[in-house]
Design a protein around this motif. Structure first.
Motif: not given
Length: 308
Positions: A261, A276, A278, A287, A292, A296
């Motif tokens: 990411d 962002w 991915t 995303t 994220m 994550r």
């Protein structure tokens, strides 16, 4: 058409995710590109050449060309690191470290070559990613201490279950006790690490793979609170860092998968929109940094923080 996808050329997710994170570091990549007049005429600098080829093809929709360039890059890295020459699953942290080490090892040759051209060469890895840690050992009995410095391109942190990235960093910097025979007769010393210098990009490796007491390698899925911003102090100054990329590992050791990411290339540091991307080999989706960090917490493996 804008396309950031990297095809999987056979268990190559560890390489693809590492490359996506490096390409996010625009200043680092620009620094390599700006010095092409030096490394471009040195045959040994294949790792630079192939990395720049991949950067130039990053937004191409030609999957066949990308496959070819990824194979060439993997072959170049494998010359000095033959463990990556086969089509088996590998560790993204080990691959990333190998790439950075190989680029650094070219520095003396390229500096000499640059001098012959009447130019200067500055190693991009050393300029952007390398930092020094100072380790101080102090005798518990007489208080005498000794210090030594060590260079790193990334820091490997033990997990602090349920803790934050900052908690893990502070845990690394805490004093630890070790057995050491001092001239005064003392048997125990304390050892503490501090940042002597700070890098432009701080890479943190979260130690999710570890050996059990029976020497079996196991993966830890402990939750780690991911922080968008990090403040790090060194002996020289204080650095404020922002998270710009993260490599995550899903699944088990034997059947795992890496994704990356990264902050959207069009997102401005002055007016962040929290966009962002991915990167999951040939699949790229949009995303947000907030999403994220939430998703994550049990999979993040390598974090890239850029200094503000």
């Amino acid at each position: 058409m804008f396309d950031h996808r990297f095809p999987n050329i056979g268990q190559s997710c560890y390489m693809n995710s590492s490359l996506q994170s490096l390409l996010t570091l625009e200043d680092f990549m620009r620094d390599i590109s700006c010095q092409e007049r030096v490394w471009g005429s040195v045959s040994a600098a294949q790792v630079m050449r192939r990395l720049m080829d991949i950067r130039d093809a990053h937004t191409s929709t030609d999957a066949a060309t990308k496959c070819h360039l990824l194979r060439l890059f993997k072959e170049v890295v494998s010359v000095q690191a033959p463990e990556f020459s086969d089509r088996q699953r590998k560790d993204a942290h080990e691959f990333l470290s190998a790439v950075l080490d190989q680029m650094r090892s070219l520095s003396p040759l390229l500096q000499e070559h640059a001098a012959g051209m009447g130019r200067r060469y500055t190693c991009p890895v050393e300029d952007h990613l390398v930092f020094r840690m100072e380790n101080t050992r102090t005798c518990k009995r007489c208080g005498v201490n000794s210090t030594r410095q060590e260079e790193f391109t990334n820091l490997s942190l033990d997990l602090v279950p349920g803790g934050s990235v900052d908690d893990m960093l502070q845990n690394y910097l805490m004093e630890t006790e070790l057995e050491f025979r001092c001239e005064c007769g003392g048997q125990t010393s304390g050892q503490r690490s501090t940042f002597a210098t700070l890098p432009k990009v701080l890479i943190l490796h979260l130690k999710r793979f570890r050996f059990t007491p029976f020497y079996e390698l196991r993966k830890a899925d402990d939750l780690v609170r991911l922080q968008r911003d990090l403040v790090v102090s060194s002996e020289e100054n204080v650095g404020c860092y922002s998270l710009v990329s993260a490599i995550s590992h899903f699944g088990s050791i034997g059947a795992g998968h890496y994704i990356c990411d990264s902050i959207h290339p069009d997102d401005s540091p002055d007016e962040p929109t929290d966009r962002w991307l991915t990167f999951n080999d040939s699949a790229v989706s949009e995303t947000t940094g907030w999403s994220m960090c939430e998703k994550r917490q049990r999979t993040a493996y390598i974090l890239f923080y850029r200094r503000q």
